[in-house]
Each structure stands twice: as C-alpha cells, then as structure tokens.
Design a protein around this motif. Structure first.
Motif, PDB file in Angstrom:
ATOM      1  N   LEU A 172       0.835  -1.205   0.000  1.00 36.48           N
ATOM      2  CA  LEU A 172       0.000   0.000   0.000  1.00 36.48           C
ATOM      3  C   LEU A 172       0.872   1.259   0.000  1.00 36.48           C
ATOM      4  CD1 LEU A 172      -3.035  -0.778   2.337  1.00 36.48           C
ATOM      5  CD2 LEU A 172      -3.133   0.056  -0.030  1.00 36.48           C
ATOM      6  N   THR A 173       1.910   1.250   0.838  1.00 32.75           N
ATOM      7  CA  THR A 173       2.832   2.395   0.868  1.00 32.75           C
ATOM      8  C   THR A 173       3.444   2.604  -0.519  1.00 32.75           C
ATOM      9  OG1 THR A 173       3.369   1.826   3.145  1.00 32.75           O
ATOM     10  CG2 THR A 173       4.863   3.366   2.046  1.00 32.75           C
ATOM     11  N   ALA A 174       3.856   1.487  -1.126  1.00 30.53           N
ATOM     12  CA  ALA A 174       4.540   1.587  -2.420  1.00 30.53           C
ATOM     13  C   ALA A 174       3.592   2.074  -3.513  1.00 30.53           C
ATOM     14  CB  ALA A 174       5.148   0.231  -2.788  1.00 30.53           C
ATOM     15  N   VAL A 175       2.414   1.462  -3.627  1.00 34.88           N
ATOM     16  CA  VAL A 175       1.541   1.862  -4.737  1.00 34.88           C
ATOM     17  C   VAL A 175       0.926   3.241  -4.501  1.00 34.88           C
ATOM     18  CG1 VAL A 175       1.067  -0.530  -5.391  1.00 34.88           C
ATOM     19  CG2 VAL A 175      -0.555   0.694  -3.941  1.00 34.88           C
ATOM     20  N   THR A 176       0.954   3.690  -3.244  1.00 35.59           N
ATOM     21  CA  THR A 176       0.523   5.058  -2.982  1.00 35.59           C
ATOM     22  C   THR A 176       1.589   6.032  -3.478  1.00 35.59           C
ATOM     23  OG1 THR A 176      -0.679   4.280  -1.055  1.00 35.59           O
ATOM     24  CG2 THR A 176      -0.331   6.640  -1.191  1.00 35.59           C
ATOM     25  N   ALA A 177       2.853   5.660  -3.299  1.00 29.29           N
ATOM     26  CA  ALA A 177       3.940   6.492  -3.819  1.00 29.29           C
ATOM     27  C   ALA A 177       3.871   6.543  -5.344  1.00 29.29           C
ATOM     28  CB  ALA A 177       5.297   5.938  -3.379  1.00 29.29           C
ATOM     29  N   ARG A 178       3.592   5.402  -5.937  1.00 37.40           N
ATOM     30  CA  ARG A 178       3.422   5.353  -7.383  1.00 37.40           C
ATOM     31  C   ARG A 178       2.683   4.068  -7.749  1.00 37.40           C
ATOM     32  NH1 ARG A 178       7.060   7.739 -11.854  1.00 37.40           N
ATOM     33  NH2 ARG A 178       6.275   6.693 -13.702  1.00 37.40           N
ATOM     34  N   ARG A 179       1.650   4.204  -8.512  1.00 34.61           N
ATOM     35  CA  ARG A 179       0.816   3.077  -8.910  1.00 34.61           C
ATOM     36  C   ARG A 179       1.622   2.158  -9.827  1.00 34.61           C
ATOM     37  NH1 ARG A 179      -4.950   2.948  -9.536  1.00 34.61           N
ATOM     38  NH2 ARG A 179      -5.189   4.610  -8.034  1.00 34.61           N
ATOM     39  N   ALA A 180       1.895   0.923  -9.373  1.00 35.60           N
ATOM     40  CA  ALA A 180       2.623  -0.047 -10.196  1.00 35.60           C
ATOM     41  C   ALA A 180       2.435  -1.435  -9.598  1.00 35.60           C
ATOM     42  CB  ALA A 180       4.114   0.303 -10.242  1.00 35.60           C
ATOM     43  N   THR A 181       2.785  -2.443 -10.330  1.00 38.99           N
ATOM     44  CA  THR A 181       2.595  -3.829  -9.899  1.00 38.99           C
ATOM     45  C   THR A 181       3.499  -4.176  -8.715  1.00 38.99           C
ATOM     46  OG1 THR A 181       2.192  -4.411 -12.198  1.00 38.99           O
ATOM     47  CG2 THR A 181       2.660  -6.235 -10.699  1.00 38.99           C
ATOM     48  N   PRO A 182       2.962  -4.741  -7.636  1.00 39.44           N
ATOM     49  CA  PRO A 182       3.842  -5.299  -6.600  1.00 39.44           C
ATOM     50  C   PRO A 182       4.269  -6.719  -6.990  1.00 39.44           C
ATOM     51  CG  PRO A 182       1.598  -4.876  -5.761  1.00 39.44           C
ATOM     52  CD  PRO A 182       1.542  -4.827  -7.247  1.00 39.44           C
ATOM     53  N   TRP A 183       5.555  -6.988  -6.817  1.00 40.92           N
ATOM     54  CA  TRP A 183       6.088  -8.344  -7.073  1.00 40.92           C
ATOM     55  C   TRP A 183       6.515  -8.896  -5.723  1.00 40.92           C
ATOM     56  CZ3 TRP A 183       8.060  -9.843 -12.342  1.00 40.92           C
ATOM     57  CH2 TRP A 183       7.720  -8.902 -13.318  1.00 40.92           C
ATOM     58  N   PHE A 184       5.790  -9.888  -5.235  1.00 43.81           N
ATOM     59  CA  PHE A 184       6.096 -10.445  -3.913  1.00 43.81           C
ATOM     60  C   PHE A 184       6.953 -11.703  -4.015  1.00 43.81           C
ATOM     61  CE2 PHE A 184       1.895  -8.414  -3.080  1.00 43.81           C
ATOM     62  CZ  PHE A 184       2.279  -7.580  -2.044  1.00 43.81           C
ATOM     63  N   SER A 185       7.750 -11.927  -2.964  1.00 40.30           N
ATOM     64  CA  SER A 185       8.397 -13.227  -2.768  1.00 40.30           C
ATOM     65  C   SER A 185       8.001 -13.740  -1.400  1.00 40.30           C
ATOM     66  CB  SER A 185       9.923 -13.103  -2.792  1.00 40.30           C
ATOM     67  OG  SER A 185      10.367 -12.614  -4.024  1.00 40.30           O
ATOM     68  N   HIS A 186       7.764 -15.057  -1.324  1.00 37.50           N
ATOM     69  CA  HIS A 186       7.467 -15.741  -0.061  1.00 37.50           C
ATOM     70  C   HIS A 186       6.160 -15.293   0.573  1.00 37.50           C
ATOM     71  CE1 HIS A 186      12.011 -16.468  -0.118  1.00 37.50           C
ATOM     72  NE2 HIS A 186      11.395 -17.529  -0.572  1.00 37.50           N
ATOM     73  N   LEU A 187       5.201 -15.025  -0.271  1.00 35.53           N
ATOM     74  CA  LEU A 187       3.845 -14.788   0.213  1.00 35.53           C
ATOM     75  C   LEU A 187       3.061 -16.064  -0.098  1.00 35.53           C
ATOM     76  CD1 LEU A 187       2.041 -12.491   1.341  1.00 35.53           C
ATOM     77  CD2 LEU A 187       1.402 -11.978  -1.016  1.00 35.53           C
ATOM     78  N   ASP A 188       2.126 -16.421   0.785  1.00 30.22           N
ATOM     79  CA  ASP A 188       1.285 -17.583   0.519  1.00 30.22           C
ATOM     80  C   ASP A 188       0.345 -17.240  -0.648  1.00 30.22           C
ATOM     81  OD1 ASP A 188      -0.531 -19.641   0.505  1.00 30.22           O
ATOM     82  OD2 ASP A 188      -0.824 -19.651   2.686  1.00 30.22           O
ATOM     83  N   PRO A 189       0.342 -18.067  -1.712  1.00 33.14           N
ATOM     84  CA  PRO A 189      -0.529 -17.768  -2.856  1.00 33.14           C
ATOM     85  C   PRO A 189      -1.982 -17.574  -2.423  1.00 33.14           C
ATOM     86  CG  PRO A 189       0.884 -19.644  -3.363  1.00 33.14           C
ATOM     87  CD  PRO A 189       1.139 -19.288  -1.924  1.00 33.14           C
ATOM     88  N   ALA A 190      -2.366 -18.256  -1.348  1.00 33.92           N
ATOM     89  CA  ALA A 190      -3.763 -18.132  -0.881  1.00 33.92           C
ATOM     90  C   ALA A 190      -4.074 -16.716  -0.406  1.00 33.92           C
ATOM     91  CB  ALA A 190      -4.032 -19.131   0.238  1.00 33.92           C
ATOM     92  N   ASP A 191      -3.041 -15.943  -0.025  1.00 34.09           N
ATOM     93  CA  ASP A 191      -3.260 -14.570   0.449  1.00 34.09           C
ATOM     94  C   ASP A 191      -3.354 -13.564  -0.699  1.00 34.09           C
ATOM     95  OD1 ASP A 191      -3.297 -15.159   3.141  1.00 34.09           O
ATOM     96  OD2 ASP A 191      -1.132 -14.920   3.390  1.00 34.09           O
ATOM     97  N   LEU A 192      -2.980 -13.998  -1.882  1.00 29.14           N
ATOM     98  CA  LEU A 192      -2.869 -13.055  -2.993  1.00 29.14           C
ATOM     99  C   LEU A 192      -4.199 -12.398  -3.385  1.00 29.14           C
ATOM    100  CD1 LEU A 192      -0.331 -12.098  -4.324  1.00 29.14           C
ATOM    101  CD2 LEU A 192      -0.623 -13.837  -6.093  1.00 29.14           C
ATOM    102  N   PRO A 193      -5.276 -13.176  -3.573  1.00 31.08           N
ATOM    103  CA  PRO A 193      -6.523 -12.531  -4.002  1.00 31.08           C
ATOM    104  C   PRO A 193      -7.005 -11.463  -3.024  1.00 31.08           C
ATOM    105  CG  PRO A 193      -6.664 -14.917  -4.252  1.00 31.08           C
ATOM    106  CD  PRO A 193      -5.398 -14.638  -3.501  1.00 31.08           C
ATOM    107  N   SER A 194      -6.903 -11.726  -1.719  1.00 31.41           N
ATOM    108  CA  SER A 194      -7.418 -10.743  -0.764  1.00 31.41           C
ATOM    109  C   SER A 194      -6.504  -9.512  -0.727  1.00 31.41           C
ATOM    110  CB  SER A 194      -7.567 -11.370   0.620  1.00 31.41           C
ATOM    111  OG  SER A 194      -6.301 -11.671   1.169  1.00 31.41           O
ATOM    112  N   ILE A 195      -5.221  -9.694  -0.962  1.00 31.02           N
ATOM    113  CA  ILE A 195      -4.313  -8.539  -1.019  1.00 31.02           C
ATOM    114  C   ILE A 195      -4.614  -7.715  -2.271  1.00 31.02           C
ATOM    115  CG2 ILE A 195      -1.890  -7.903  -1.446  1.00 31.02           C
ATOM    116  CD1 ILE A 195      -1.099  -9.865   0.693  1.00 31.02           C
ATOM    117  N   ASP A 196      -4.786  -8.423  -3.384  1.00 28.59           N
ATOM    118  CA  ASP A 196      -5.137  -7.718  -4.624  1.00 28.59           C
ATOM    119  C   ASP A 196      -6.396  -6.871  -4.451  1.00 28.59           C
ATOM    120  OD1 ASP A 196      -3.106  -8.244  -6.400  1.00 28.59           O
ATOM    121  OD2 ASP A 196      -3.995 -10.114  -7.130  1.00 28.59           O
TER     122      ASP A 196
END
Ligand SMILES: *Cc1c(COP(=O)(O)O)cnc(C)c1O
Length: 347
Positions: A172-196
């Motif tokens: 959120l901090t990053a995309v607020t600074a500038r709207r762009a795709t976040p690339w995560f490492s070591h996040l549970d894929p199950a958490d991705l939809p709710s984060i998106d």
C-alpha cells in the motif's frame, strides 16, 4: 554411466508445475543457483512451456544461461550494481528487468541507460536489500526519469506470522507512492486474491522457486552408482585418513562426493545439540567421529567410513547386511538446493 542421477517422472512433475501456475495467475518462476538440482537451462525451458510472462534469476551471470530457453522477460533479483560491467550491459537488453535497491543507483542507471526496465525493491523486515518505505516516493517520483518502471519488489521473510499484513502494508505504501505492480516473494498464494482486492491498480505477481520446482517430491528420486565393494575386517584401516573399520563388513565405494553436495547439511540449530550429547553418551558411530551418510544400502542409511571425497564416498556396511553389486544404483538423499547431479534422467 556411473554417477549421481536425478530420476524425474516428467509427467508428474509437469502436472504439479501446471497446477501451481494455474493457481497463481501472476506466477514468476525463480531460476537461480544450481537450478534447484535440475539446472538453469532445464528450468528455463519448463518455464517457457508453462507460458509464463517472466522469470527471475539471482545474478546477472545467470541471464545468459536462461536467455535461449525462455522467451519472455527476465528479472535479475540481486540489486543492480553500477560497478558490475555485466549488470550494466544487461540493462541494454529489452528482455531484462533490473532490480534497483538504493536510491543512488537509480541515478547511476538513469545516467547510464535512461530507458532501462527496472523494479524498485522495498526494504522489508528481512532488512536485506531495498529502499526504506519512507523514501519510496522520492525514489519513484523524483529519481525515475525515463526509466521503464515495472513495479515494486517486496521480499518477505519465510516466517508466516505477520507476513500477510506486512505484505499489504508495504504494498500500500509503495503503490501510494506510485501506482505499479507489486512483485512479492514468499507470500502464501492463498493470500494473494485478498491482497489484490485491497490494492489499487494491477494485480500482484508472485515469485516462487522452491515450492514450484521442488514441490512434488514423489515425482523424483536420486540414486548413486556403486563403484566398488571390498570386504574389510574390524580394525583394518582404509581411506585417505586410514581410519580403522568399526567392524567386519564391507567398504562400499559410491558415486557422489562434496562436489555433488553429498554430506552437505543445513547449519545445525542449537536444539539438536542435546541430541548430539545423547548420541555421544550412547557411544554410537557418531560419537566415534563418524557421520551418517545419505546413502541407503540394504534398506538403511549407512555410516561414512570417512568424510566424503570430491566425487566418491566410502561407506561402511556391516557384515550382517547384504552388500550391493558393482554398478547397482542405490538411493541417496540430497538437498536439491545444494546438490549437483551428474544427470537428470527424465521418464
Ligand atoms: C531466491 C529468491 C526467491 C525464491 O526463493 P524460494 O524460497 O526458492 O522460493 C524469491 N525471491 C527472491 C528475492 C529471492 O532472492
């Protein structure tokens, strides 16, 4: 051919790879180091078969090893180093995306290659590489110039507790600074939809190495060739170190040594010191300075006669066991993130 072989059930492995890529829409396979035991070029070809848009390598020197087998974009995970000639050269490759982890390096890159493709790394609780979240706006607004900004890279620790909330907070901090795709490492894929769902803009992408490539353990096994078998009596000496045999039996000479990663153990956590003390007290072979080998012969892991050599290992087999024949293949347990096999036999 004698050696250490990774036997791969290719259909089973590919089934697993396809199921992961189907479940993770923005999957970015990580292909680095020893290629998770399979080799970099083989994984690059598999990523190409999967049809993913991007892969990630660890180091600039790994780009030439994947570039021919994979047709999409290649992220270099290690921070862009303006003093590394290869890193600088790669910024001119339209398929390569560099990761910038210091504000000053953005300036250097802008000066060197004004239209290079970049990701900017956000410092996480890993505290490894990245730009402090407070400086992201400055980096992404003030310093990008005409660089092609591909998004924010957020590398999380493996610890599960607090991981999803950290991912969301930093993204959120990053995309607020500038709207762009976040690339995560070591996040549970199950958490991705709710984060998106909580982030504005493009869906996040997820980099994955170990869980992708090594996630279907039943699709593979590793074996080593028996190179020689010699009878030995208790107290008879053998090996480089001329140590006495712990009993009557056989010396089994096996393919595989330090250059294959045989005998590589993860650093021992303190909790097992107690176990070590117990084995010392019980007068086992371990107490006598021997180590349990990763080779299984006649149904059990057997003890090294002495530490593994560069390409072969000497293992003691007690007289009551059934010795293998020369040229037999026996199971050897390898950590595939540190192993180098002589060949991959796909079936
Ligand atoms: C190595 C690496 C990965 C892949 O790690 P695995 O644990 O193998 O999935 C992902 N992201 C970054 C930044 C890495 O350095």
């Amino acid at each position: 051919m004698a050696g250490v072989t990774l036997h791969l059930n290719e259909a089973g492995w590919r089934e697993h790879l396809r199921s992961v890529s189907a479940a993770v829409p923005g999957l970015v396979p990580v292909i680095k180091g020893n290629g998770y035991g399979f080799g970099l070029a083989r994984l690059a070809a598999e990523a190409d078969r999967l049809g993913v848009e991007s892969i990630a390598v660890g180091l600039p020197a790994e780009v030439p090893q994947v570039r021919d087998a994979f047709r999409g974009s290649i992220v270099v995970l290690s921070p862009y180093d303006p003093t590394d000639p290869l890193a600088r050269e790669l910024t001119g490759d339209p398929r390569v995306i560099s990761t910038v982890s210091r504000v000053g390096d953005l300036d250097a890159l802008s000066a060197e290659r004004p239209t290079a493709r970049v990701l900017i790394e956000v410092l996480t609780s890993m505290r490894r590489h990245g730009i402090d979240p407070f400086e992201l706006r400055e980096a992404a607004v003030g310093r990008l110039g005409s660089l092609q900004f591909g998004g924010w890279t957020i590398h999380l620790p493996l610890r599960v507790e607090g991981r999803r909330s950290e991912a969301l907070r930093l993204a959120l901090t990053a995309v607020t600074a500038r709207r762009a795709t976040p690339w995560f490492s070591h996040l549970d894929p199950a958490d991705l939809p709710s984060i998106d769902a909580e982030l504005p803009g493009t869906p996040a992408r997820l980099r994955m190495g170990t869980k992708l490539w090594l996630g279907a353990p039943t699709s593979r096994r590793t074996t080593a060739t028996v190179l020689d078998v010699h009878p030995i009596r208790r107290g008879q000496r053998a090996g480089y170190r001329q140590r006495p045999s712990p009993g009557d039996g056989w010396i089994v000479v096996l393919a595989g040594g330090t250059s294959h990663g045989v005998g590589m153990e993860a650093p021992t956590p303190a909790t097992t010191l107690r176990q070590r003390a117990i084995s010392l007290a019980s007068g086992s072979l371990e107490a006598a300075g021997r180590a349990l080998s990763p080779y299984t012969i006649d149904g059990r892991k057997r003890w090294f006669l002495e530490p593994p050599h560069m390409q072969t290992s000497l293992v003691f087999l007690p007289a009551k066991a059934q010795p293998p024949a020369v040229a037999d293949e026996v199971p050897v347990e390898l950590r595939l993130t540190t192993a180098t096999v002589d060949r991959v036999a796909a079936s």
